[in-house]
Design an enzyme around this catalytic site. Structure first.
Site, mmCIF file in Angstrom:
data_model
loop_
_atom_site.group_PDB
_atom_site.id
_atom_site.type_symbol
_atom_site.label_atom_id
_atom_site.label_comp_id
_atom_site.label_asym_id
_atom_site.label_seq_id
_atom_site.Cartn_x
_atom_site.Cartn_y
_atom_site.Cartn_z
ATOM 1 N N HIS A 9 -0.540 -14.964 -1.849
ATOM 2 C CA HIS A 9 0.361 -14.029 -1.166
ATOM 3 C C HIS A 9 -0.110 -13.752 0.265
ATOM 4 O O HIS A 9 -1.258 -14.013 0.624
ATOM 5 C CB HIS A 9 0.426 -12.716 -1.946
ATOM 6 C CG HIS A 9 -0.923 -12.081 -2.094
ATOM 7 N ND1 HIS A 9 -1.533 -11.372 -1.085
ATOM 8 C CD2 HIS A 9 -1.800 -12.079 -3.129
ATOM 9 C CE1 HIS A 9 -2.719 -10.953 -1.476
ATOM 10 N NE2 HIS A 9 -2.913 -11.376 -2.722
ATOM 11 N N GLU A 82 -3.037 -11.403 -10.869
ATOM 12 C CA GLU A 82 -4.413 -11.544 -10.399
ATOM 13 C C GLU A 82 -5.419 -11.186 -11.495
ATOM 14 O O GLU A 82 -5.087 -10.485 -12.460
ATOM 15 C CB GLU A 82 -4.624 -10.669 -9.151
ATOM 16 C CG GLU A 82 -6.035 -10.685 -8.554
ATOM 17 C CD GLU A 82 -6.550 -12.045 -8.089
ATOM 18 O OE1 GLU A 82 -6.619 -12.981 -8.906
ATOM 19 O OE2 GLU A 82 -6.926 -12.160 -6.908
#
Length: 198
Positions: A9, A82
């Site tokens: 990201h 994550e």
């Protein structure tokens, strides 16, 4: 064989603030992070994505939307979330490396056995869920190109596992914000790394 454009990201406020560990904390992109994603959109314009997958966290979802140019037809998959960094979440490395030195040493030496931040995930737990996700991509997207937007920890652990590296060496791989890692995956040839952090 499936071609995968793998991204981390764009920048978040945690990344900009001394690289605080975001982990599962759902922080948004900064203006710089949005700009990084827009630049990657321009870099990947020649690709036609047959599917776009993202972590459920907003920083990855927003990056995927910008880079792919589509807010619809975006698949969110929890397996791309994550690493759970446990007690390290929200802290800068120098904070938890000092105050939790033993758990940091354990993670560096054997992340496959020790949980990140004492209470988070082990690297093997992460690799197991990622293996499940990528095996499905290989089965469902043969001959196609897929954009996957994840995170620094999960992307590097996945790559380390696919390239035959000891998981403790995953930190030797670089995944900058909104940088491209290009690879192919197949049942018979495994992973072929074409570009890293481009």
């Amino acid at each position: 064989m499936v071609t995968i454009c793998l991204l981390r990201h764009g920048e978040t406020s945690f990344n900009a603030d001394g690289n605080r560990y975001c982990g599962r904390t759902d922080v948004d992109l900064t203006e710089r992070g949005i700009s990084q994603a827009k630049r990657m959109y321009e870099s990947l314009e020649r690709y036609r994505f047959d599917a776009v997958y993202s972590s459920p966290l907003q920083r990855a979802r927003k990056t995927a939307e910008i880079v792919s140019g589509r807010a619809n037809n975006l698949f969110v998959d929890d397996r791309l979330i994550e690493v759970d960094f446990g007690e390290w979440e929200g802290l800068r490395p120098e904070e938890f490396q000092t105050n939790g030195a033993k758990s940091w040493e354990n993670w560096l030496a054997a992340p496959e056995r020790f949980a990140a931040g004492r209470t988070g995930e082990t690297a093997m737990q992460v690799v197991s869920r990622l293996r499940s996700f990528y095996n499905e991509l290989v089965a469902n997207y043969s001959g196609k190109t897929v954009l996957v937007v994840g995170h620094n920890g999960v992307n590097r652990l996945f790559l380390a596992s696919q390239l035959g590296m000891p998981l403790k060496n995953y930190r030797r791989l670089v995944q900058e914000n909104s940088a491209l890692t290009l690879l192919t995956l197949s049942r018979h040839q495994g992973c072929q790394l074409l570009k890293l952090n481009a």
